[in-house]
Write a protein that holds these residues in place. Structure first.
Motif, PDB file in Angstrom:
ATOM      1  N   LEU A 292       0.827  -1.205   0.000  1.00 32.80           N
ATOM      2  CA  LEU A 292       0.000   0.000   0.000  1.00 32.80           C
ATOM      3  C   LEU A 292       0.860   1.253   0.000  1.00 32.80           C
ATOM      4  CD1 LEU A 292      -2.987  -0.736   2.417  1.00 32.80           C
ATOM      5  CD2 LEU A 292      -3.064  -0.347  -0.053  1.00 32.80           C
ATOM      6  N   GLY A 293       1.878   1.260   0.847  1.00 30.76           N
ATOM      7  CA  GLY A 293       2.770   2.413   0.880  1.00 30.76           C
ATOM      8  C   GLY A 293       3.453   2.636  -0.446  1.00 30.76           C
TER       9      GLY A 293
ATOM     10  N   ALA B 189       2.634   6.779  -6.865  1.00 29.53           N
ATOM     11  CA  ALA B 189       1.721   7.730  -7.486  1.00 29.53           C
ATOM     12  C   ALA B 189       2.125   9.164  -7.177  1.00 29.53           C
ATOM     13  CB  ALA B 189       0.301   7.469  -7.004  1.00 29.53           C
ATOM     14  N   ALA B 190       2.445   9.414  -5.917  1.00 28.04           N
ATOM     15  CA  ALA B 190       2.758  10.783  -5.512  1.00 28.04           C
ATOM     16  C   ALA B 190       4.075  11.272  -6.101  1.00 28.04           C
ATOM     17  CB  ALA B 190       2.806  10.866  -3.991  1.00 28.04           C
ATOM     18  N   ALA B 191       5.078  10.395  -6.149  1.00 26.69           N
ATOM     19  CA  ALA B 191       6.398  10.812  -6.622  1.00 26.69           C
ATOM     20  C   ALA B 191       6.358  11.271  -8.070  1.00 26.69           C
ATOM     21  CB  ALA B 191       7.395   9.665  -6.456  1.00 26.69           C
TER      22      ALA B 191
ATOM     23  N   PHE C 137      -7.149  10.624  -5.676  1.00 25.98           N
ATOM     24  CA  PHE C 137      -7.246  10.570  -4.222  1.00 25.98           C
ATOM     25  C   PHE C 137      -8.346   9.611  -3.764  1.00 25.98           C
ATOM     26  CE2 PHE C 137      -5.228  14.811  -4.558  1.00 25.98           C
ATOM     27  CZ  PHE C 137      -4.167  14.607  -3.688  1.00 25.98           C
ATOM     28  N   ALA C 138      -9.530   9.764  -4.354  1.00 28.16           N
ATOM     29  CA  ALA C 138     -10.678   8.969  -3.916  1.00 28.16           C
ATOM     30  C   ALA C 138     -10.450   7.481  -4.158  1.00 28.16           C
ATOM     31  CB  ALA C 138     -11.944   9.441  -4.636  1.00 28.16           C
ATOM     32  N   ALA C 139      -9.946   7.143  -5.345  1.00 29.89           N
ATOM     33  CA  ALA C 139      -9.750   5.731  -5.675  1.00 29.89           C
ATOM     34  C   ALA C 139      -8.691   5.097  -4.779  1.00 29.89           C
ATOM     35  CB  ALA C 139      -9.368   5.579  -7.148  1.00 29.89           C
ATOM     36  N   LEU C 140      -7.531   5.740  -4.658  1.00 25.42           N
ATOM     37  CA  LEU C 140      -6.461   5.171  -3.840  1.00 25.42           C
ATOM     38  C   LEU C 140      -6.827   5.155  -2.361  1.00 25.42           C
ATOM     39  CD1 LEU C 140      -3.259   6.648  -5.544  1.00 25.42           C
ATOM     40  CD2 LEU C 140      -4.191   4.345  -5.736  1.00 25.42           C
TER      41      LEU C 140
ATOM     42  N   ALA D 109     -14.899  -3.142  -4.552  1.00 23.76           N
ATOM     43  CA  ALA D 109     -15.829  -2.915  -5.666  1.00 23.76           C
ATOM     44  C   ALA D 109     -16.047  -1.421  -5.889  1.00 23.76           C
ATOM     45  CB  ALA D 109     -17.155  -3.624  -5.378  1.00 23.76           C
ATOM     46  N   LEU D 110     -16.136  -0.677  -4.786  1.00 24.99           N
ATOM     47  CA  LEU D 110     -16.308   0.771  -4.895  1.00 24.99           C
ATOM     48  C   LEU D 110     -15.075   1.418  -5.508  1.00 24.99           C
ATOM     49  CD1 LEU D 110     -18.059   3.258  -4.290  1.00 24.99           C
ATOM     50  CD2 LEU D 110     -17.031   3.312  -1.999  1.00 24.99           C
ATOM     51  N   PHE D 111     -13.893   0.919  -5.142  1.00 24.77           N
ATOM     52  CA  PHE D 111     -12.646   1.415  -5.725  1.00 24.77           C
ATOM     53  C   PHE D 111     -12.653   1.254  -7.241  1.00 24.77           C
ATOM     54  CE2 PHE D 111      -8.668  -0.583  -7.318  1.00 24.77           C
ATOM     55  CZ  PHE D 111      -7.938   0.576  -7.526  1.00 24.77           C
TER      56      PHE D 111
END
Length: 549
Positions: A66-67, A73-75, A215-218, A252-254
């Motif tokens: 996860l990290g 993504a952020a980098a 943001f929302a998906a991750l 599923a929501l992701f």
């Protein structure tokens, strides 16, 4: 671009100019991340023996993945606002801090905190390494540099388990993480000294409108994995079932949130629809990524607890799986496209056989049989993954081929995180919730692998569903950009591309003429691709001449 025949790489000149030295230090980030990722399983028996907390073993991989996903993504985004050198230094220090926490902690919960920090730092280092190639080196030598990076990853994947076992046997499991503390610190210092060019010390201005960050998906993904992992910490029928159901609903929501965000999508449309090779292929990827986590997370712990097998031996077994992946990938690399359905099916059957075989071999304690199952599992991935990826990409609808090629490693990473969390539920429900003892380990050794056989069967059914004849020849596939902002795709794209900064740059780099090695239970190698203009990044490669145009 200059033709290859007149623009050969002069390695001596690169060394004299300092470019090769910069590349070596940049590649250290990949070495640190990949070696650490595969090392943890072999130090786990000694660590659990000292810290206890066997109920949290599954978290060690889930939280790290996860990290790494979030940081990757952020980098890819931050380099547009903060200098590459500053990003690299911070990522290396973050990685070193996480390793230090892991080395000195008195309890398993604090160890998991260190693993999360390590994952953030390691994921960022790998992302930034590929960004660095695009920014700091001539385009003509990108294929060679990516080939070297792939070899470094393969070496790290093989040596990680052995390093962990040797450090545990000779010194202490804490020293295994101490080595990475020193490595991260050295990486930070080297980055500050070596990355002194204008391209590394100044952020690059964004061209065009910056795409939205997912943001929302991750966030939904992270919460879902944590819920699933939490369900297995203390087994109680109502509580565990509720948390597991909520976690699955969150997954599923992701997927739904991702489908509704076209500007930052991680996956192609109709993700799991078996009406297309894309959906069947992604089902196969997801099923096997989840199903094969059991041995990677718990294998050494079970073998040492049940049969007294030396930690070093377990390290060799895990390393052999990685070796089988790479060797068989090379052997099938030039297979004709008309045979790819047979190869994919054969690879899927090998993986499923390995999963089922572990259910007998691990409780029995037969080292030759355990090694055979590991070779089956790794070899199955090795022969199937190049062709699964190619079929998925070739069968994707127009405009989604780049997303489809990125979706395979992204799904793998998510599968490892979810799979690690699920293995924790099965292991704790089978006996580890009461602590580590021989009786509990014997029960876990059977159910831990049997529980994932249905997913192995699902993966085989999906492999049979994949339609090979529809896939075009390799020369018809697009070349994905190798690095930069599109970290999600593992390749890059420039900052103005529509999918900037989403997860791993090393995962699916498709480099003409270069075989890409990956870690056990991880990525694949790709055959030569070319003939079409790349979305960004790489030059076009002539499929007939093999020259850079």
């Amino acid at each position: 671009m200059t033709k290859t025949s007149t623009n050969r790489v002069d390695w001596r000149a690169l060394w004299a100019s300092g470019d090769l030295a910069r590349f070596c230090f940049i590649s250290l980030g990949i070495l640190l991340h990949a070696t650490n990722e595969t090392m943890v399983a072999t130090v786990m028996p000694a660590m659990v023996g000292e810290l206890a907390g066997v109920q949290l073993v599954g978290w060690s991989l889930a939280i790290y993945e996860l990290g790494a996903i979030v940081a990757g993504a952020a980098a890819g985004r931050l380099v547009s606002y903060v200098a590459l050198r500053s990003n690299m230094v911070v990522a290396a220090l973050l990685y070193a801090a996480g390793a230090l926490v892991c080395a000195i902690v008195p309890s398993m919960p604090l160890f998991l905190t260190g693993r999360l920090i390590e994952g953030l730092g390691g994921g960022a280092l790998v992302s930034l390494a590929f960004v660095s190639v695009e920014r700091l080196f001539p385009r003509a030598i990108w294929p060679q540099l990516f080939g070297i990076m792939s070899a470094i990853w393969g070496l790290a994947a093989f040596s990680g388990p052995v390093l962990g076992a040797l450090m545990t046997e000779l010194l202490s499991w804490r020293w295994a993480f101490g080595v990475f503390t020193l490595g991260g610190t050295a990486m930070a210092l080297a980055s500050f000294i070596v990355l002194d060019t204008p391209e590394a010390t100044r952020p690059r201005a964004i061209t065009g409108t910056a795409p939205p960050f997912p943001f929302a998906a991750l966030g939904c993904l992270a919460v879902s994995v944590v819920l699933i992992a939490t369900a297995g910490v203390e087994i109680a029928l109502l509580r565990s079932s509720l948390l597991l159901i909520l976690g699955l609903i969150g997954l599923a929501l992701f997927i739904r949130i991702d489908a509704l965000k076209p500007g930052s999508r991680l996956f192609p449309s109709r993700l799991f629809s078996w009406r297309s090779p894309v959906g069947a292929g992604m089902t196969m990827v997801a099923a096997f990524s989840v199903a094969t986590c059991s041995f990677a997370v718990y294998g050494p712990l079970l073998l040492t607890s049940l049969h007294g097998i030396p930690i070093l031996t377990t390290g060799y077994i895990i390393a052999a799986e990685s070796l089988a992946w790479s060797i068989l990938s090379i052997l099938v690399a030039n297979a004709p496209p008309e045979r790819e359905r047979l190869i994919i099916t054969g690879g899927a059957l090998m993986i499923a056989a390995g999963i089922a075989g572990f259910a007998y071999a691990v409780p029995a304690g037969s080292i030759p049989l355990i090694l055979f199952c590991a070779l089956l599992q790794g070899g199955g991935f090795g022969i199937a993954w190049p062709f699964v990826t190619r079929v998925i990409v070739a069968s994707a609808s127009d405009g989604e081929q780049t997303i489809a090629s990125a979706a395979v490693p992204t799904m793998q990473r998510i599968g490892y995180a979810v799979g690690a969390a699920l293995t924790g539920i099965v292991a704790n429900a089978s006996g580890f919730s009461e602590g580590l003892n021989r009786e509990a380990a014997a029960n876990v050794a059977t159910w831990l692998f049997l529980a994932f056989v249905p997913l192995g069967i699902l993966g085989c059914l999906a492999a049979l569903r994949i339609s090979g004849p529809a896939a075009p020849r390799p020369a018809e596939l697009p070349i994905s950009p190798p690095c930069g902002g599109d970290a999600r795709q593992g390749r890059g794209g420039r900052e103005g591309s529509p999918n900037v900064g989403l997860t791993y740059p090393y995962e699916t780099a498709q480099i003409p003429g270069i075989l890409l090695f990956r870690a056990p239970l991880r990525d694949t190698i790709f055959r030569n691709v070319g003939g079409t203009a790349p979305p960004s990044g790489l030059p076009a490669i002539s499929p007939t001449r093999g020259e850079i145009d």
